[in-house]
Design an enzyme around this catalytic site. Sequence first.
Site, short mmCIF file in Angstrom:
data_model
loop_
_atom_site.label_atom_id
_atom_site.label_comp_id
_atom_site.label_asym_id
_atom_site.label_seq_id
_atom_site.Cartn_x
_atom_site.Cartn_y
_atom_site.Cartn_z
CG ASP A 197 -76.12 -27.58 -89.06
OD1 ASP A 197 -75.84 -26.55 -90.03
OD2 ASP A 197 -75.63 -28.68 -89.26
CG HIS B 135 -70.89 -21.07 -92.24
ND1 HIS B 135 -72.18 -20.62 -92.25
CD2 HIS B 135 -70.64 -22.39 -92.05
CE1 HIS B 135 -72.90 -21.76 -91.88
NE2 HIS B 135 -71.99 -22.74 -91.76
CG ASP B 136 -72.09 -23.92 -95.22
OD1 ASP B 136 -70.99 -24.10 -94.65
OD2 ASP B 136 -73.19 -24.13 -94.85
CG ASP C 131 -75.31 -22.73 -86.33
OD1 ASP C 131 -76.13 -23.58 -86.54
OD2 ASP C 131 -74.58 -22.11 -87.10
CD GLU D 135 -77.91 -25.17 -93.58
OE1 GLU D 135 -76.86 -25.16 -94.22
OE2 GLU D 135 -77.81 -26.09 -92.51
#
Length: 550
Positions: A204, A331-332, A100, A270
Site C-alpha cells: 500500500d 477498489h479506489d 495487502d 502501489e
Amino acid sequence: MNVKFEWWQKTTVYQIYPRSFKDSTGDGIGDLRGVIEKLDYLVELGIETIWFNPFYPSPQEDHGYDITNFVDVDPVYGTLADFDELLTKAHERGLKIILDMVLNHTSDKHPWFLESRSSRDNPKREWYIWREGRGKNGKKPPNNWKAMTGGCAWRYDETTEQWYYFHFLPFQPDLNMRNPEVKEAMFDACRFWLDRGVDGFRLDIFHATFVDAEFRDNPRCWTLLPGETHNRAFFQEHVYDLHRPENFEFAIELRKLIDEYSPPRFLVGEIQGTMDQLRRYYGPNNNGLNTVFIFPFSSIPMNPKKIHALVSEIENLLPPPYTPTYVYSNHDRMRMIYRFSNDPAKAKVMATLQLTLRGVPYIYYGEEIGMPQVKFSLRKSQDPVARKYWWMPITQSKRFGFSLTRDGCRTPMQWSADPNAGFSPDPEVKTWLKISKTYPKINVEIQETDPNSLLNFYRRLLKVRRDNIALQEGTLQLEPPSKTHLLYFRVHPDQTLAIILNFSKKQLVLPAPISTPSLIFSTHPKSQILLQYENSGDILLEPFECVILK
Ligand code: NOJ
C-alpha cells in the site's frame, strides 16, 4: 538461449475486496469462507493469483486499511484457521495468494499507537512520527505538508502537546520506518504470512513510506488536483514526503526478504509518480520490487494511437526481463466498464488488450461480468474520503474527474438474480453497501449460459493465454498505430502470435499480418475472419472484433 520465467512474471491476478465478494454467514458482509465457496468459480474463470485487500483486525474506518494487528484475521472476515484453509484449498487448485501489506501506517487504535501517544517517553514514542509544532505555543503544524486526501498532514495531540504525521487520513498515523524496531516488526509481520505460505504482497502507498529526515517544507505550485503521472497536488510539489531516496533502497531490502523464500514470492507496489520514479522501484538491476502498478494505463482512452504511445513508453522503460503490470480498476477507482460507456463490446476490446500485452494483468472482482459503477451521494457513503468531503455539492465533486466516493466500485458481487444478488445467504439482510439494481440482468449465473457474454469471453481468453507460451513469455512487437486498430506480435522462440484489435464500430479489412493464418481466438465466437482470407487474402474484422492469429 531460453530465459527462465518465474510464475509471477506470467500470472494473471484477480483482486478480491473481501467485504464484497461472498458472504457465507448472512451478516451482509463478505468473508473468507465465502471466498472458499467460490474458489472453483475462480479456477473456471482461469485466473491464477488472487490479491486480497486487507482482512486484518481493524476498526474498519477505512475498511481494513486502518490496521490494529498485522498478524490476524478480523472476526468480521473469519479466523486465522479459515485463512489457512483458504490458502491450502487455493494452492491445491494451483492458485496463488497475495495479501495487502500496509507498511506505511496503522490505525490510531493500534496498541502501538495507543502506547506511542500516551507519553513523550513511552518506549513506542519513536514508532510514529511526532514533532513539535511551529509558532507560539507550537500550535501551528511542524511544516506545510498536505495529506494525500487534502488538508494538513499533521494532527495535534493534546495529551503530549506534539503533532503526529499521517499521509492519508488522521486515523491512520504513519509509522516511523527509520526506527529499526519498526522495520523489524513489519518484516516480522511479512514473515508471519510468508511462513504460512502466502505468495507475495501488494504494498500500500509504498512511495510514502519514508519522509524527509529534516521535514523540509514542500515547494508550492499551482496544481490543485492529484494526477497519475506527477507528484503535485493541493498546491504543493510533494518533494519531501514522497519518493524519498530511502523508499527506493527499502524496495531492495524488501525484495531480499521475500527472496529468502522458496518457491519464489513476489511484490507489487502501489505507487503513484512519474514513469521514471516507477521504474526506480524495480531497482537498478531488477532487484527491487518485482512489479509496480502502472496507473496511467488505467485511465487510457479507447484510442489506438494513445494506447500505442503509452505501451511503447512502458516497453522502453521496462524492457524484458522487467515485468510491467496492466490494471484498469480497483477498489479506489471507477469500474472499468463505466469508462467504456457500459458497453460490453468495448470492454472486450480493452480486456483483450490487457490480457495479451506483455506483463501481469489485474482483474478487479466483477470486471469479468461488467459490474457497473453504482451511484452514492457523498453524504450517504461509507468511504471515509467521501465523508471528509460530505459537504461538497455534486456539481463541484464532478469537476474532480474521479469519484470522491469509492463506494461506487465496491458494491457486492452479483452472483445471480436471487435476492441480494446471491451475495448473501440471507435474502432479507441489508448488505453493507447497496447492490447495483442491474443485478437481475448482470450476474454470473446468467452470463454462464450465454456463449457471447463478457464472462465467457474472459474464460475463453484466459484459457488461450494459459495455453500459448507466446502470450506468457513472448516479447512484444508493436506495429505503427492507425486510427481504427492496433496490431502487435508476441514473439517467442517456439511461437509467434499476431493480435489485432478493431477499435472502431465499423468493419475493417486489413492485409493478413501473417501468411496462412489460423485463428486461435476471437472476441466474436462466430468470427468470419478466415472466410474472407480464403477469398481475397485479406482479413475482415467485425466492429470491435479482436483476434489472435498464429
Ligand atoms: C491506498 C489504498 O488502495 C486505499 O484504499 C486506502 O484507503 C489508502 N491507501 C490508505 O491505506
